[in-house]
Write an enzyme that holds these catalytic residues in place. Structure first.
Site, PDB file in Angstrom:
ATOM      1  N   HIS A 159       9.102   1.209   3.381  1.00 55.93           N
ATOM      2  CA  HIS A 159      10.044   1.235   4.170  1.00 55.93           C
ATOM      3  C   HIS A 159      11.058  -0.071   4.096  1.00 55.93           C
ATOM      4  O   HIS A 159      10.718  -0.700   2.954  1.00 55.93           O
ATOM      5  CB  HIS A 159       9.616   1.231   5.715  1.00 55.93           C
ATOM      6  N   MET A 203       0.779  -0.985  -0.140  1.00 54.47           N
ATOM      7  CA  MET A 203       0.009  -0.150   0.068  1.00 54.47           C
ATOM      8  C   MET A 203       0.772   1.214   0.024  1.00 54.47           C
ATOM      9  O   MET A 203       0.429   2.395   0.284  1.00 54.47           O
ATOM     10  CB  MET A 203      -0.949  -0.070   1.168  1.00 54.47           C
ATOM     11  N   GLY A 204       2.130   1.089  -0.399  1.00 55.79           N
ATOM     12  CA  GLY A 204       3.026   2.075  -0.446  1.00 55.79           C
ATOM     13  C   GLY A 204       3.520   2.778   0.825  1.00 55.79           C
ATOM     14  O   GLY A 204       3.348   1.925   1.907  1.00 55.79           O
ATOM     15  N   ALA A 205       3.958   4.002   1.012  1.00 57.26           N
ATOM     16  CA  ALA A 205       4.852   4.507   2.133  1.00 57.26           C
ATOM     17  C   ALA A 205       5.867   3.556   2.462  1.00 57.26           C
ATOM     18  O   ALA A 205       5.757   2.893   3.805  1.00 57.26           O
ATOM     19  CB  ALA A 205       3.799   4.793   3.240  1.00 57.26           C
ATOM     20  N   HIS A 236       9.293  -3.529   3.278  1.00 58.27           N
ATOM     21  CA  HIS A 236       8.948  -3.718   1.967  1.00 58.27           C
ATOM     22  C   HIS A 236      10.217  -4.103   0.961  1.00 58.27           C
ATOM     23  O   HIS A 236      10.135  -5.024   0.132  1.00 58.27           O
ATOM     24  CB  HIS A 236       8.110  -2.439   1.482  1.00 58.27           C
ATOM     25  N   MET A 250       8.995  -2.423  11.718  1.00 54.91           N
ATOM     26  CA  MET A 250       8.584  -1.434  10.465  1.00 54.91           C
ATOM     27  C   MET A 250       7.316  -1.174  10.223  1.00 54.91           C
ATOM     28  O   MET A 250       6.743  -2.406  10.036  1.00 54.91           O
ATOM     29  CB  MET A 250       9.505  -1.411   9.462  1.00 54.91           C
ATOM     30  N   SER A 251       6.653  -0.275   9.929  1.00 62.71           N
ATOM     31  CA  SER A 251       5.167  -0.027   9.595  1.00 62.71           C
ATOM     32  C   SER A 251       4.990   1.181   8.861  1.00 62.71           C
ATOM     33  O   SER A 251       5.758   2.100   9.626  1.00 62.71           O
ATOM     34  CB  SER A 251       4.259  -0.276  10.739  1.00 62.71           C
ATOM     35  N   ASP A 296       2.257  -9.243   9.083  1.00 59.31           N
ATOM     36  CA  ASP A 296       0.798  -9.365   9.004  1.00 59.31           C
ATOM     37  C   ASP A 296       0.577 -10.669   9.189  1.00 59.31           C
ATOM     38  O   ASP A 296       0.249 -11.443   7.773  1.00 59.31           O
ATOM     39  CB  ASP A 296       0.195  -8.599   7.773  1.00 59.31           C
TER      40      ASP A 296
HETATM   41  P1  AMP Z   1       1.584  -3.091   3.536  1.00 54.67           P
HETATM   42  O1  AMP Z   1       1.925  -1.833   2.674  1.00 54.67           O
HETATM   43  O2  AMP Z   1       1.475  -2.448   4.852  1.00 54.67           O
HETATM   44  O3  AMP Z   1       0.187  -3.576   2.958  1.00 54.67           O
HETATM   45  O4  AMP Z   1       2.580  -4.229   3.276  1.00 54.67           O
HETATM   46  C1  AMP Z   1       3.057  -4.910   2.130  1.00 54.67           C
HETATM   47  C2  AMP Z   1       3.726  -5.968   2.417  1.00 54.67           C
HETATM   48  O5  AMP Z   1       4.834  -5.596   3.215  1.00 54.67           O
HETATM   49  C3  AMP Z   1       2.680  -7.131   3.360  1.00 54.67           C
HETATM   50  O6  AMP Z   1       3.051  -8.447   2.781  1.00 54.67           O
HETATM   51  C4  AMP Z   1       3.395  -6.793   4.627  1.00 54.67           C
HETATM   52  O7  AMP Z   1       3.442  -8.097   5.477  1.00 54.67           O
HETATM   53  C5  AMP Z   1       4.761  -6.607   4.397  1.00 54.67           C
HETATM   54  N1  AMP Z   1       5.349  -5.831   5.550  1.00 54.67           N
HETATM   55  C6  AMP Z   1       4.907  -4.889   5.950  1.00 54.67           C
HETATM   56  N2  AMP Z   1       5.878  -4.427   7.143  1.00 54.67           N
HETATM   57  C7  AMP Z   1       6.961  -5.361   6.988  1.00 54.67           C
HETATM   58  C8  AMP Z   1       8.016  -5.418   7.953  1.00 54.67           C
HETATM   59  N3  AMP Z   1       8.109  -4.561   8.978  1.00 54.67           N
HETATM   60  N4  AMP Z   1       8.910  -6.484   7.660  1.00 54.67           N
HETATM   61  C9  AMP Z   1       8.586  -7.255   6.631  1.00 54.67           C
HETATM   62  N5  AMP Z   1       7.444  -7.092   5.764  1.00 54.67           N
HETATM   63  C10 AMP Z   1       6.611  -6.151   5.928  1.00 54.67           C
END
Ligand code: AMP
Length: 284
Positions: free
Chosen positions: A34, A30-32, A37, A186-187, A152
């Site tokens: 780090h 979903m972008g942003a 990702h 990280m988030s 997740d």
């Molecule tokens: P999101 O952008 O939050 O929807 O995450 C996209 C993907 O990155 C998902 O598969 C998440 O589980 C993964 N992700 C998010 N945060 C982390 C992290 N700290 N370490 C590893 N993978 C992550």
């Protein structure tokens, strides 16, 4: 890096690559972006010839409208980061592109308990929206391998079930959680934490580690129940937290543990300073 906004054009391009025998790795986000990702992108690059990343803030998986509106958008920086790590293709569809017929759920998969518990209980509709968009994206990209984060935890279990139930020819690879130096997972939401909340937020990962240590040598049902309770008390001791759940569960089914011999995971969701954070840790 090639950038596509159209599903049709991306699909056509990828079909040509696949016809030439190239393997496709896919990282939906979903972008942003780090380092969490980016670690997925790097792993995909090592495993597959072509890596596709998607950035789409999916409206149907937000049960809280404010959370959706406040979700960070850093698209220009995301593009720079993706280029830097050598991502081959970026897919950035519009809402209309992904939902041309409105928000009807076409997935029609019943995930049962897996989607009803924990996040499912606290974020009604979240997993239906998530599965819906992942299914749509998988149909466009048709990757050989899909890379997702264990961060997740429940999400990757449900996507694994989606792949199995829909008999998709995609292998799901779930990768470890990337953490800040102090241990905070990280988030994309971390940027919304004010200084004080950011400092206290580390107690989530500290509590996970505390629980892991406590049950390291003894995982009887009584010890698990007591440790879960003490872990919850530990986290609640920091008044800034509004803990939604802290649960030790079977790592495959997310049911309450039946015995100490099964694979176990401890999962936490807590709000701090108006930001909802989740984290988890495998216990064996
Ligand atoms: P999101 O952008 O939050 O929807 O995450 C996209 C993907 O990155 C998902 O598969 C998440 O589980 C993964 N992700 C998010 N945060 C982390 C992290 N700290 N370490 C590893 N993978 C992550």
């Amino acid at each position: 890096m090639l950038i596509f906004e159209s599903s049709k054009k991306l699909k056509k391009h990828l079909n040509t690559l696949k016809a030439n025998g190239l393997t496709i790795g896919f990282v939906p986000t979903m972008g942003a972006l780090h380092d969490g990702h980016l670690s997925l992108i790097k792993t995909s690059k090592r495993a597959c010839k072509v890596t596709v990343c998607s950035i789409f803030v999916n409206p149907t998986q937000f049960n809280d409208k404010k959370d959706f509106e406040k979700y960070p958008n850093t698209i220009e920086n995301d593009k720079k980061l993706l280029k830097k790590v050598g991502c081959d293709i970026l897919f950035v569809p519009s809402v209309h592109e992904m939902y041309p017929n409105g928000f009807v759920n076409g997935t029609q998969v019943d995930f049962g308990f897996l989607a009803q518990t924990l996040e499912g209980e606290h974020r009604p509709g979240h997993f239906d929206g998530m599965a819906q968009i992942v299914y749509k994206l998988l149909k466009v990209v048709g990757p050989h391998q899909l890379f997702m984060g264990l961060k997740d935890y429940q999400q990757q279990l449900i996507v694994s079930e989606l792949i199995r139930k829909k008999r998709l020819a995609t292998r799901l690879v779930a990768l470890d959680t990337k953490r800040e130096k102090d241990g905070l997972a990280m988030s994309s939401r971390n940027v919304r934490l004010d200084k004080k909340s950011r400092k206290t937020a580390v107690e989530i990962s500290k509590t996970l580690k505390w629980i892991k240590n406590k049950v390291a040598r003894n995982k009887t049902k009584a010890v698990l129940t007591l440790t879960q309770q003490l872990g919850l008390e530990r986290l609640n001791g920091f008044k800034a937290f509004e803990v939604e759940y802290l649960e030790i569960r079977n790592a495959k089914t997310l049911q309450a543990p039946a015995s100490g011999r099964e694979k176990l995971v401890v999962l936490i969701a807590a709000k701090i300073g108006g930001v909802r954070l989740i984290d988890n840790m495998l216990l064996n």
